[in-house]
Structure formats: structure tokens, C-alpha cells
Design a protein around this motif. Structure first.
Motif: not given
Length: 864
Positions: A433-441, A451-452, A457-458, A805-807
Motif C-alpha cells: 500500500g505504501a509503494a502504491l501511494y508513493l507511485a501515485g505521488t 513503485m507501482l 506484487v506486494l 481498482m486500487g491498482w
């Protein structure tokens, strides 16, 4: 030997239970082997074609490339005098000039395009002796004059062409007509290209716009002369003749048959690799889903055989022997499934070939290529994956205590292991989730993509691990909505789904993976369409857009410009150049040359200056990213060396904002500026054209423009509504293809649900007998099992769709950096997939429910 006998006995005793797992292995291996056989067959087809069409040595202009269309639309050529020079080289049996062009369109008398619909090229050229290597004339004769043409048999069959039919060839040099006087048949497989032949003089005049020139020379070697020796001799002869004429050595590209074939194969190879690795990726997803099925199968079999394993341990079997026994069963399963999968893979490859043939790409089963590595890879992959998937259940079986197994009907859950598993799963999910947040920002798409990928994967692994923990809450929530209305039967179905959270979690996870990818791609696809539509609405001022696969030939341009009811028509060309910025850095780039009206046809946001100023004399614009990287500001001077032309000093009059999906990073100048520095014969045709209707004449102008283009079917006239629909259709077709490939993983997941329910029914045989004895009807029993299946399927769907949907939302944040700023969740698709998952659950439960309903009550109660 005891382990071997026990494993064999258990495997065949439970062969029905193993069947679905074997099918999962079979499907996954078949997809891998089918992909490899299909791509190897295509490579073989092209290898044979290129080998058959290549002469011993080929001489071409230095700038010629197999996959490149020249800037001006005319093929690179060399003077006919080079043929005579080449013939003088030692070891040359014959040298023959050839003309060939890919930048043509051939239409019949009804203006229907005779080219391939699969993206294969239309090839026009002169008939030569070298063509006899790959073709033979099966009807009529070779063309002998300007009004005669010969076509290949595949094209003739596909479009019902016959002798005497008239064809019109549209080239950048003009249109010309000729009647079919011959049909030639390929001796090797033609993957789908349409081929037309003319006599040499006609081909030179109409395709090259000049006489006495060829695009290549085909050289044949004398007996005993190798291709390498012939190449050296031809190179030396041509270098000597150039030096004698005052020319520079190395003006030609001279290749052996192998080198020529390899170069042609490169472009095809890149395309084939994309197909191959994409399909292998989906096969990998199917393998991943299959792992859960195999784990579930062996976990349940181990649990059901707890007493048997305990007895084996009590009479002296060691943990290692029990472990090896289960692993040997997995090995047998892997061998059976993989061997069948290899055979099925060949069938899949043949099916794909037939499908491609129906779409217009001819692939012959005579070229079917099964390399030794293909079955080896399939067998190793299937066996290794199956054994690894069975390792955890086998390890669990080895830990069974003799006394505990003899006391209990099953193996008690390991509470400590469950907590450890939960903590690991939560840690991985949180990290993802943290990696997805960093990817989005992220500020850049490249950093965000890494990061995505890590986040996907995680979170996927994390959800798989914490699936059993989530099962309790999610299943209860689903049951409260769906099952409570069915009374005791609904409550029994809920409790059965909750009885073994680890099993429910693993079964749901198999479905979750496929649906997560479906949801992610749906969100990305819908967001791309919505973003592009929004961008078109805000930025495109032109009423009509005209374009095709090839550049717009001058005669079609004239037809567009003479259409009544248009306020203006805009030409849009791209020209190759080397650009040197004020900081002294040089790079190759395409420069866009357009009419000044393009500033209103595509409204660009500006960072500095006015775009209209970029269309002034000796002026240009650059994109904001390029300007920032090189410290460029309005008023600076760029040095632009045009390909085939002169070097210009151009003033930067405007800087466009690159925060856009349309023409991002484009460098604009006027066509008039470009024409000052590029010779007339090097000026490229239009890549695309735009038109604006006169006030109040939009419908009439649209109809007139389409009529003007009737004679040129290779180009499409679209208004903004058409363009949006075309974009939507293209993305929709791509998504449908991806969904089709993901269907394999979903089929394996459905097999997992079927297997879980089937084994669960066997596990609960005595319980089912008791329920039947106290009054549960067969219909209620079948309904209970169907409801349990629906709940498990919806559990997996809910997790998968939420995760996907989160991805997708995170991926859209990265697309926003490329100008695609609109996030759109395709709720109809998401809801449709969720509802379809319930039907998947119902379907998966049909056989287990039927078998449960047919159980003999007394025999079931007597079962231990």
C-alpha cells in the motif's frame, strides 16, 4: 519401495480428486507450449520466406532499411549503372536490378483495398528472375507493359480477383491502372502480404518517379563461390568504381543472404517477442492460480487421510517417508498433467494458426515447429510447479503425530502459525500500500512505474497470505446480504464456508488474481478513453481529421483541399532532423511542420510566447520539458540540420506546455520554413490532415469530404465523434483480447472452486448423511452447497475487484503525468463481473452438489 507403492496406491485411489488439479496443470503447460510452438512456427514461416526471397548477395543504397518508410514516401534507390558495375565482380553469375515499394495501396474497380487486414504490407515491384526462387506463375504471364499487372494467388483468392480485372495502384508519385494478366503462387507460405508485379519500366516510373533506378540489386554467385566471398568481391569492385568516379567508398549496403534475412527478421522478431512474452505472462498467471488449486487439493487430501497417515507413523513410517509419499503423488500429478499439456499445447498452436488464417494471416501447418526445448520446458515447468505447490501440504503431513492422528478426524489448526502468517501478510500488504501511494505521488512516470510494480506484487502476495483472516469478516458480510433469507440452509452454507478459513482464503485467492487484473485493466482502459475524450473536447478545434496507415499521397491531399464547404484545410508533416540546443547538445528528432491554421486546429497551452509566432519565418517552438532540460527560453536560437537538406538557424518563438496527451513534446514550425531548407524531392507527404467546416455547413462538408475520399479507401475521414468512438473501440478490442487471455486463469480458478467443493463434500460425507437423516431434503442439500460456492466465489471477487481498482487508480495517476488526467471507474463492468462471479460459483457447484444429493444416507452415516 514402500513409499513408492503407497504413493501409487493413494494416487490411483484418489484419481477422481486429482483430475481437476491435473487439468489445471494441463491448461497452464498447454498455454506455455502452445505459445512457444506458435511463435516458433511463425518464425520458421518468416525464415523460409526471407531465405527464399533473398539472393546470394544483395546491394542496396546505404540508407535503405527493411522496416523504414523514407521521409519523402519514395524508396531509397541507386542508379542502374551499378548493376553493370556489380556484374564485373569476380564470382558473379548474374546481377539483376529490382524495384520494390511498401508505400503503396492497391484497390479494385470498386475502390476496395486489396491489402491485408492484419497489418501485413502491400508490396509492389517489378518481376525478376530472383522472384522465381519463391514464386511460380500459375496463370497467365508476367507483365509486359504499362497496363499489365500480376498478383499473388493468395490475394486473388481472398478478394475474388481474376484475369482481366482492373487494379488501381496508389503511390506517392501518382495513381495508375493496370489489368491482371498473371497470377503467381508462393512456393513457401506467404504470411499475409499482398504482392503485385509490374514490368521494370513501369515499376521505376510509377513507384520511384524516375527511370534508370533500382531499389536493390540481386546478385547470384557462380558455382563454388560462397556468399561471403561474393560479398567481398562485389564490395571491392564497387569501391573501386566509386573511387575511379571520384565517389566515396561505402555508398552501398552489401549483404549476404543470411545478413539480409537476419535484418528483415529483426522487425518481425521484435513483434513476435511482444506476442510471445505477453502470452507467457498470462500463462504465468494461470500457473499462479493453479498453485492455489494444487495446494488446496493436497491440503484437503492430507486432512482427509489424517488417520491413515497416523497409522503409517504408528507402524514405523518416518516424517521424511510421509513427506516423500505426498511429494511423489505430486510428482505423478505433475508428470501426467504436463505430458497431456505438451500435447494440448501443440493443438492450441494449430488452433491459433487457424484463427490467424481466418483473420487473414496465412500460416501453414506444414511449417509447424516443435523444438526440443518446448516439451522440455513444459514438462520441467509443470512438474516443478506442482511439486513446489505440494511442498507445504507434504510438510504438514510429515508433522502429523501418530497419537493425534489416531484420536482426531483431522489435523487441528496451528494457531501460532496463523498469527505469524497474519502478521507477515499485514506487513506485506502495508508495504505494498505504501509503494502504491508513493507511485501515485511520483513526479516522473519512470520512478512511479517501479513503485507501482512493487506495490502490485506486494499487495497481491499480502492479500493471498491474509486471505484466511479476511475470510471470516467478508464471508459473514456477504452471507448477511445473500444467505440469511434462506433460513437454516443459508446459515449452514455460511458456516461451511467459514469452517476452514485457510481453504476458503486459498480458493478465493485463485479467483481474486484473475479478477484483480480484469478490474485494473478496466479502470486503466476506461480512464484512457475518458482522458482522451476530455482532451479532444478541450483541445481539438478542427471539425475533421483525415489519416491512414500510410502518409497521405499528394493526389489525395488535392482531393481534400478541393472539397466544397470547408473553411480551411491544414497540412501536417513530420521531418527528420538533428537539433542542437543553445547549450550545445545535439539529438535526432522529428520536427512537425504544419500550416499556421494548426494553431487553432489543436489548441495548445503555452508556457511562454504565442504558438502563432512559431509559424513565422525562421521560427519554431519547443516543448516545455525539452526547454527545461536545456535551459531554453523564448528568443534563443536552435540549430536544425534537416535530413536530406540544409542546416537552419531558427529562433524559439514559443514554448508549449507538455502537460498534454496530444502532441506532447512536439516541435512546431511552418511548412514554408521547412521548404526553405529541404529540397522539393525530399519534402514528406502529409502524415495527417485537419479540416474546418465553413460556418453552418458541418454536415454538408462532412458528406462532401467523405465523397472526396471515396477513391482513397486507405484513409479515414472522422469528425470528433467518430474519432472518440474509434479510440474507444481500439482500447475495447485490446481489453477484450486481454480478458480472453485472462479467461484461462479464471477457468483454472473455477476448477479450484469445483475441486474444493468436491473434496469438501467427501470430507463431510458423514455429516451430510446425518443432516439427510434428520430431515434435510436433497434439494436443500444441493442448495446449501451451491450457496457455499457462491459465497466463496463472491469473496474472491470482492477482494480481486477491490484490489484491482486500487491498482488501476494508481496506474491512472501515472498516466496523468503523460496528460491522461481523468480517472474513470467502469462501474457497469465492475458490477457485471461481480454478478458474473456469483454465476461462476453456481456453475462450479453443479457437479459437487449433484454428487452430494445422490449419496446413500445410511452409507454416508457409516463413513468414518
Amino acid at each position: 519401495m514402500t513409499v513408492f507403492k503407497t504413493s501409487m496406491r493413494n494416487f490411483f485411489a484418489h484419481k477422481g480428486r486429482m483430475a481437476l488439479s491435473a487439468v489445471a496443470v494441463l491448461l497452464s503447460v498447454a498455454f506455455v507450449c502452445g505459445t512457444l510452438v506458435f511463435t516458433d512456427t511463425m518464425n520458421t514461416t518468416f525464415d523460409k520466406l526471407f531465405a527464399a526471397t533473398s539472393s546470394d548477395v544483395t546491394v542496396q543504397p546505404k540508407a535503405a532499411k527493411s522496416d523504414d518508410t523514407p521521409q519523402n514516401g519514395k524508396p531509397e534507390s541507386l542508379p542502374a549503372s551499378v548493376v553493370a558495375q556489380t556484374e564485373k565482380a569476380d564470382g558473379v553469375k548474374s546481377a539483376e536490378g529490382a524495384v520494390g515499394s511498401l508505400n503503396v495501396t492497391v484497390v479494385n474497380s470498386d475502390n476496395k483495398n486489396m491489402g491485408s487486414s492484419t497489418g501485413a504490407p502491400t508490396i509492389a515491384g517489378n518481376w525478376t528472375k530472383n522472384d522465381l526462387r519463391s514464386m511460380e506463375i500459375t496463370s497467365g504471364h508476367a507483365p509486359r507493359g504499362p497496363t499489365e499487372v500480376m498478383v499473388d494467388a493468395d490475394t486473388a483468392d481472398k478478394h475474388n480477383l481474376k484475369m482481366g480485372d482492373e487494379l488501381r495502384t496508389i503511390a506517392v508519385t501518382g495513381d495508375f491502372k493496370a489489368k491482371i494478366v498473371g497470377i503467381a503462387t508462393f512456393k513457401v507460405t506467404n504470411p499475409g502480404a499482398a504482392v503485385v508485379y509490374f514490368d521494370t519500366a513501369t515499376a521505376q516510373r510509377e513507384l520511384l518517379g524516375a527511370t534508370g533506378r533500382f531499389t536493390q540489386i540481386n546478385v547470384s554467385a557462380e558455382q563454388g563461390v560462397t556468399d561471403g566471398q561474393l560479398k567481398q568481391n562485389v564490395s571491392a569492385t564497387l569501391a573501386g568504381s566509386e573511387a575511379g568516379a571520384g565517389g566515396a567508398a561505402g555508398a552501398y549496403k552489401i549483404q549476404t543472404q543470411k545478413e539480409f534475412s537476419d535484418e528483415n527478421r529483426e522487425g518481425v522478431g521484435e513483434f513476435m517477442n511482444v506476442i510471445k512474452y505477453a502470452m507467457l505472462g498470462f500463462a504465468g498467471i494461470a500457473f499462479l492460480v493453479g498453485i492455489f488449486l494444487i495446494i488446496n487439493t493436497f491440503s484437503m487430501l492430507v486432512a482427509q487421510r489424517t488417520r491413515e497417515i497416523g497409522l503409517m507413523r504408528a507402524i514405523g513410517s518416518s516424517r521424511k517417508q510421509v513427506n516423500r509419499s505426498v511429494l511423489f503423488e505430486a510428482l505423478l500429478l505433475g508428470i501426467v498433467g504436463s505430458v497431456a499439456g505438451v500435447g494440448a499445447g501443440v493443438g492450441i498452436a494449430v488452433g491459433l494458426m487457424k484463427l490467424m488464417s481466418m483473420a487473414g494471416m496465412n500460416l501453414s501447418t506444414a511449417d509447424l515447429t516443435v523444438k526440443t526445448a518446448t516439451p522440455v520446458v513444459g514438462l520441467i515447468l509443470g512438474i516443478v510447479v506442482t511439486v513446489l505447490a505440494a511442498y507445504l501440504p507434504a510438510r504438514r503431513a510429515g508433522k502429523v503425530s501418530p497419537m493425534a492422528a489416531l484420536r482426531d478426524a483431522g489435523t487441528p489448526a496451528d494457531g501460532k502459525a496463523g498469527w505469524i502468517r497474519g502478521l507477515i501478510g499485514l506487513a506485506l500488504t502495508g508495504s505494498g500500500g505504501a509503494a502504491l501511494y508513493l507511485a501515485g505521488t511520483s513526479d516522473t512516470a519512470s520512478d512511479g512505474s517501479l513503485m507501482l510494480g512493487a506495490g502490485v506484487v506486494l499487495t497481491l502476495i499480502g492479500f493471498v497470505i491474509i486471505g484466511p483472516l479476511l475470510a471470516g469478516g467478508v464471508v459473514r458480510a456477504i452471507s448477511a446480504v445473500l444467505l440469511r433469507g434462506f433460513g437454516p440452509v443459508g446459515r449452514l452454507a455460511e458456516r461451511n464456508a467459514l469452517r476452514n478459513p485457510r481453504r476458503t482464503g486459498a480458493t478465493g485467492a485463485a479467483l481474486m488474481i484473475g479478477l484483480a487484473l480484469v478490474a485494473c485493466l478496466s479502470v486503466v482502459g476506461s480512464s484512457m478513453v475518458a482522458s482522451a475524450t476530455d482532451e479532444l473536447d478541450k483541445s481539438v478545434g478542427a471539425d475533421f481529421i483525415i489519416q491512414g496507415n500510410n502518409r497521405i499521397v499528394p493526389q489525395a491531399q488535392k482531393a481534400i483541399e478541393s472539397t466544397p464547404g470547408l473553411d480551411h484545410v491544414t497540412s501536417y508533416k513530420t521531418v527528420e532532423a538533428k537539433m542542437t540546443s543553445p547549450d550545445g547538445k545535439t539529438e535526432s528528432s522529428d520536427v512537425t511542420a504544419a500550416d499556421p491554421t494548426y494553431a487553432s486546429d489543436l489548441r495548445r497551452e503555452m508556457t511562454a510566447g504565442e504558438l502563432s509566432a512559431a509559424y513565422g519565418k525562421n521560427a519554431m517552438s519547443v516543448g516545455s520539458e525539452y526547454a527545461t532540460d536545456h535551459g531554453i527560453k523564448v528568443g534563443d536560437t536552435m540549430t536544425v540540420a534537416f535530413k536530406g537538406g540544409e542546416t537552419a538557424k531558427l529562433k524559439v518563438a514559443a514554448i508549449t506546455n507538455d502537460d498534454s496527451a496530444l502532441d506532447q513534446g512536439a516541435r512546431y514550425m511552418s511548412i514554408a520554413t521547412m521548404e526553405q531548407y529541404v529540397p522539393k524531392d525530399q519534402i514528406p507527404p502529409n502524415e495527417i490532415m485537419f479540416a474546418k467546416a465553413a460556418e453552418g455547413q458541418e454536415e454538408q462538408a462532412y458528406a462532401a469530404l467523405k465523397k472526396s475520399m471515396d477513391a482513397y479507401p486507405q484513409y479515414q475521414v472522422r469528425d470528433q465523434s467518430d474519432y472518440k468512438q474509434e479510440l474507444k473501440d481500439q482500447i475495447g478490442q485490446l481489453l477484450n483480447m486481454v480478458y480472453g487471455l485472462l479467461a484461462l486463469a479464471i477457468i483454472v480458478a473455477v476448477l479450484g472452486v469445483v475441486n474444493t467443493l468436491a473434496l469438501s463434500v467427501v470430507e463431510r460425507t458423514r455429516e451430510i448423511g446425518l443432516m439427510r437423516a434428520i430431515g434435510l431434503s436433497r434439494r436443500q442439500l444441493r442448495r446449501m452447497i451451491r450457496m457455499e460456492s457462491v459465497v466463496i466465489a463472491l469473496f474472491g471477487a470482492l477482494l480481486g475487484l477491490g484490489l484491482g481498482m486500487g491498482w488501476g487508480a494508481t496506474a491512472q495517476k501515472l498516466l496523468a503525468l503523460e496528460g491522461l488526467k481523468v480517472l474513470e471507474i467502469p462501474w457497469p463492468t465492475i458490477i457485471g463481473v461481480f454478478v458474473a462471479s456469483a454465476f461462476v460459483g453456481l456453475f462450479a457447484a453443479l457437479i459437487p452438489a449433484f454428487r452430494a444429493g445422490r449419496m446413500n444416507v445410511l452409507n454416508a452415516i457409516a463413513t468414518e
